[in-house]
Write an enzyme that holds these catalytic residues in place. Structure first.
Site, mmCIF file in Angstrom:
data_model
loop_
_atom_site.group_PDB
_atom_site.id
_atom_site.type_symbol
_atom_site.label_atom_id
_atom_site.label_comp_id
_atom_site.label_asym_id
_atom_site.label_seq_id
_atom_site.Cartn_x
_atom_site.Cartn_y
_atom_site.Cartn_z
ATOM 1 N N LYS A 22 0.839 -1.217 0.000
ATOM 2 C CA LYS A 22 0.000 0.000 0.000
ATOM 3 C C LYS A 22 0.864 1.253 0.000
ATOM 4 O O LYS A 22 0.635 2.179 -0.791
ATOM 5 C CB LYS A 22 -0.903 -0.001 1.245
ATOM 6 C CG LYS A 22 -1.576 1.337 1.511
ATOM 7 C CD LYS A 22 -2.471 1.312 2.739
ATOM 8 C CE LYS A 22 -1.785 1.500 4.060
ATOM 9 N NZ LYS A 22 -1.450 2.884 4.438
ATOM 10 N N ASN A 23 1.836 1.303 0.909
ATOM 11 C CA ASN A 23 2.582 2.551 1.085
ATOM 12 C C ASN A 23 3.624 2.797 -0.001
ATOM 13 O O ASN A 23 4.255 3.855 -0.023
ATOM 14 C CB ASN A 23 3.211 2.599 2.483
ATOM 15 C CG ASN A 23 2.138 2.787 3.551
ATOM 16 O OD1 ASN A 23 0.987 3.124 3.226
ATOM 17 N ND2 ASN A 23 2.505 2.571 4.802
ATOM 18 N N CYS A 117 -5.529 13.027 13.054
ATOM 19 C CA CYS A 117 -6.039 11.731 12.644
ATOM 20 C C CYS A 117 -5.994 10.802 13.836
ATOM 21 O O CYS A 117 -5.518 11.173 14.903
ATOM 22 C CB CYS A 117 -5.270 11.171 11.468
ATOM 23 S SG CYS A 117 -3.647 10.591 11.898
ATOM 24 N N ARG A 122 0.160 14.556 13.286
ATOM 25 C CA ARG A 122 0.681 14.381 11.920
ATOM 26 C C ARG A 122 0.640 15.657 11.076
ATOM 27 O O ARG A 122 -0.084 15.731 10.060
ATOM 28 C CB ARG A 122 -0.053 13.246 11.214
ATOM 29 C CG ARG A 122 0.124 11.927 11.921
ATOM 30 C CD ARG A 122 -0.624 10.827 11.241
ATOM 31 N NE ARG A 122 0.114 10.215 10.152
ATOM 32 C CZ ARG A 122 -0.385 9.254 9.392
ATOM 33 N NH1 ARG A 122 -1.596 8.827 9.578
ATOM 34 N NH2 ARG A 122 0.339 8.727 8.435
ATOM 35 N N ASP A 305 4.284 0.629 12.164
ATOM 36 C CA ASP A 305 3.128 -0.073 11.590
ATOM 37 C C ASP A 305 3.018 -1.533 12.045
ATOM 38 O O ASP A 305 2.058 -2.215 11.686
ATOM 39 C CB ASP A 305 3.175 -0.014 10.052
ATOM 40 C CG ASP A 305 2.937 1.394 9.528
ATOM 41 O OD1 ASP A 305 2.445 2.241 10.292
ATOM 42 O OD2 ASP A 305 3.252 1.643 8.347
ATOM 43 N N ARG A 397 -8.670 -0.648 4.497
ATOM 44 C CA ARG A 397 -7.781 0.366 3.938
ATOM 45 C C ARG A 397 -6.430 -0.232 3.563
ATOM 46 O O ARG A 397 -5.770 0.270 2.653
ATOM 47 C CB ARG A 397 -7.544 1.490 4.953
ATOM 48 C CG ARG A 397 -8.777 2.290 5.260
ATOM 49 C CD ARG A 397 -8.450 3.441 6.159
ATOM 50 N NE ARG A 397 -7.417 4.280 5.552
ATOM 51 C CZ ARG A 397 -6.931 5.374 6.102
ATOM 52 N NH1 ARG A 397 -7.390 5.777 7.268
ATOM 53 N NH2 ARG A 397 -6.009 6.079 5.488
HETATM 54 N N1 EPU Z 1 5.780 14.805 10.888
HETATM 55 C C1 EPU Z 1 5.866 16.145 11.157
HETATM 56 N N2 EPU Z 1 5.874 17.038 10.114
HETATM 57 C C2 EPU Z 1 5.790 16.627 8.812
HETATM 58 C C3 EPU Z 1 5.704 15.253 8.542
HETATM 59 C C4 EPU Z 1 5.706 14.349 9.601
HETATM 60 O O1 EPU Z 1 5.943 16.562 12.319
HETATM 61 O O2 EPU Z 1 5.792 17.489 7.921
HETATM 62 C C5 EPU Z 1 5.803 13.834 11.991
HETATM 63 C C6 EPU Z 1 4.527 13.009 12.085
HETATM 64 O O3 EPU Z 1 3.539 13.695 12.801
HETATM 65 C C7 EPU Z 1 5.010 11.772 12.776
HETATM 66 C C8 EPU Z 1 6.432 11.591 12.228
HETATM 67 O O4 EPU Z 1 6.802 12.862 11.717
HETATM 68 O O5 EPU Z 1 5.072 11.973 14.157
HETATM 69 C C9 EPU Z 1 6.598 10.573 11.114
HETATM 70 O O6 EPU Z 1 5.579 10.754 10.171
HETATM 71 P P1 EPU Z 1 5.738 10.418 8.625
HETATM 72 O O7 EPU Z 1 5.609 11.677 7.859
HETATM 73 O O8 EPU Z 1 6.955 9.580 8.396
HETATM 74 O O9 EPU Z 1 4.442 9.531 8.384
HETATM 75 P P2 EPU Z 1 3.629 9.532 7.050
HETATM 76 O O10 EPU Z 1 4.543 9.734 5.913
HETATM 77 O O11 EPU Z 1 2.424 10.393 7.183
HETATM 78 C C10 EPU Z 1 3.934 6.986 6.480
HETATM 79 C C11 EPU Z 1 3.029 5.809 6.266
HETATM 80 C C12 EPU Z 1 2.419 5.419 7.598
HETATM 81 C C13 EPU Z 1 3.550 5.053 8.560
HETATM 82 C C14 EPU Z 1 4.525 6.241 8.690
HETATM 83 C C15 EPU Z 1 5.745 5.928 9.533
HETATM 84 C C16 EPU Z 1 2.289 6.149 3.997
HETATM 85 C C17 EPU Z 1 1.190 6.476 3.064
HETATM 86 N N3 EPU Z 1 2.005 6.181 5.300
HETATM 87 O O12 EPU Z 1 3.112 8.024 7.011
HETATM 88 O O13 EPU Z 1 1.616 4.272 7.363
HETATM 89 O O14 EPU Z 1 3.030 4.750 9.824
HETATM 90 O O15 EPU Z 1 4.981 6.627 7.374
HETATM 91 O O16 EPU Z 1 6.439 4.848 9.038
HETATM 92 O O17 EPU Z 1 3.395 5.844 3.567
HETATM 93 C C18 EPU Z 1 -0.102 2.735 7.827
HETATM 94 O O18 EPU Z 1 0.183 2.160 6.769
HETATM 95 O O19 EPU Z 1 -0.869 2.237 8.692
HETATM 96 C C19 EPU Z 1 0.479 4.050 8.105
HETATM 97 C C20 EPU Z 1 -0.029 4.886 8.999
#
Ligand code: EPU
Length: 417
Positions: A22-23, A117, A122, A305, A397
């Site tokens: 998915k990711n 969320c 996030r 995850d 999802r």
């Molecule tokens: N964060 C910030 N600012 C930003 C971006 C992130 O403060 O601009 C913080 C977030 O709030 C969090 C941390 O940084 O505390 C890491 O977040 P990240 O941005 O890495 O998460 P994401 O990219 O939104 C992806 C996966 C998630 C997975 C996380 C961590 C996708 C579509 N989603 O989310 O997947 O948990 O990386 O590995 O790639 C899932 O599949 O269940 C899922 C939630």
């Protein structure tokens, strides 16, 4: 609304094929926005989030055709509406992955600001900061991020924290920028590499994906390509934990062991015997298992995850384990539900202390997010009697045909209304 009914107590046994990730699929589908030529993506998992992303891309003007073999062809010849509206963004935060490609290709984008969320605040400040460094102006208007730019220009960007979709958004935007972009403190997740492989097939010049420094030399235009999505390491890990927790045996095919080192290491530590090949993993668990402590961190460390699934595994383990969550501030919603099944879990700050109990007992529980719902499925598989899981749309999802795959392993599981 669909529910899952599980009658626990069966040791899983059999073989299951793992779906595309998915990711990895979500950002790769967004990469289609970067070129007017067709992008053909194979091994796309049939998931609710993928459907949401295809709807979103369709609304921007991308033409989409899906074949019966999980292949999707996307063609962004004309992007009529470079926007991601709130009604889609609120159901799937990954919609923000359209921001970088849209502003790079169209010079403008309007993407709703994701709110809070189920697993934490996030924010997307790193996505915004990176695009601003590349010359975009970004304002918040009526709840939307409105980005404008001429051609983006290459920049040196140092992310304040490791963000997966942030890295992906900036990497995609940089492919069409004028000059060289360097992303420091980049996410090293395998899904970032898979996206880079797809972008490279489209003509992008990218070095260092999979390390913490990615260098992208912008090109004038990208072209069409064909890409096969990598296997889902979290689906793989979830089935491994389900087999381990039920004291069973499973052979997973069409997957990869090399991207699951931290998870496989922890499963071996709790007593599982694991063998791996080029595209398969086999796990056997004889008898009961030991408690294993985990701490979530960015790749290659233990993934957030997989945290919820290990909570269920530890709930009936011999001994006490600690589970520390460092990525998201609110990712323990499954704990109250697992307690309804009889788990003994206490908190100290962002650490859950799980004392293994001899058995769980079935009950009605409620899924709150995707991985929380996976932990409840595992809870139901190990509990005595029947467990009813409400709000299974969270599970849909991210897990393709999970009840079908688990049934094939002998689980007594059915979808009810
Ligand atoms: N964060 C910030 N600012 C930003 C971006 C992130 O403060 O601009 C913080 C977030 O709030 C969090 C941390 O940084 O505390 C890491 O977040 P990240 O941005 O890495 O998460 P994401 O990219 O939104 C992806 C996966 C998630 C997975 C996380 C961590 C996708 C579509 N989603 O989310 O997947 O948990 O990386 O590995 O790639 C899932 O599949 O269940 C899922 C939630």
């Amino acid at each position: 609304m669909d529910k899952l009914l599980i009658e626990g107590g069966v040791a899983l046994d059999g073989e299951v094929a793992i779906s595309g990730a998915k990711n990895a699929a979500l950002p790769i589908l967004c990469a289609a926005l970067l070129t007017p030529e067709p992008l053909h993506v194979e091994n796309v998992p049939h998931l609710r989030d993928v459907t949401t992303m295809l709807n979103l891309l369709g609304q921007t003007g991308v033409s989409i055709s899906v074949d019966e073999k999980l292949g999707v062809e996307l063609c962004a010849a004309d992007i009529s509406t470079p926007a991601a509206p709130y009604d889609l963004v609120k159901t799937m935060r990954a919609s923000v992955l359209t921001l970088g490609p849209l502003v790079a290709r169209c010079g403008e984008a309007r993407v709703a600001l994701p709110g809070g969320c189920a697993i934490g605040l996030r924010p997307v400040d790193q996505h915004i900061k990176g695009l601003q460094a590349m010359g975009a102006t970004i304002a918040v208007e009526h709840g939307d991020m409105v980005a404008r730019a001429g051609r983006l220009r290459g920049a040196r960007i140092r992310n304040d924290l490791v963000t997966v979709t942030g890295t992906e958004n900036l990497m995609m935007a940089a492919t069409l920028a004028d000059g060289v972009t360097v992303i420091e403190n980049a996410a090293r997740e395998p899904e970032v590499i898979d996206l880079a492989v797809c972008l490279t097939a489209m003509g992008a010049k990218i070095e260092g994906a999979g390390t913490d420094t990615i260098r992208i030399e912008g090109v004038e235009r990208l072209h069409g390509a064909r890409h096969r999505v990598m296997p889902d390491r979290i689906e793989t890990g979830t089935f491994l934990v389900a087999a381990a927790a039920t004291g069973g045996r499973v052979r997973l095919t069409q997957t990869r062991a090399d991207i699951l080192d931290a998870v496989i290491g922890k499963l071996r530590e709790c007593g599982a015997r694991i063998e791996t090949g080029a595209d398969w993993i086999e796990l056997r668990m004889n008898g009961t298992h030991e408690a294993v402590s985990v701490c979530t961190e960015p790749y290659p460390a233990f993934p957030t995850d997989m945290q919820a699934q290990f909570m269920s595994l530890n709930a009936i383990a011999k001994g006490t384990a600690t589970i520390t969550e460092t990525i998201f501030e609110n990712r323990f919603m499954h704990v109250q539900e697992l307690k309804r099944l009889g788990a003994d879990i206490e908190f100290e700050g962002n650490t859950a202390i799980v004392k293994g109990v001899p058995a769980l007992d079935g009950a009605t529980v409620m899924a709150t997010d995707l991985r929380a719902s996976a932990s409840l499925v595992i809870g139901g598989l190990i509990a005595r009697g029947k467990t009813l899981i409400e709000r299974v749309y969270h599970l849909d999802r991210g897990y393709e045909r999970i009840e079908e795959k688990l049934s094939r392993l002998g689980a007594r599981i059915e979808r009810v209304r």
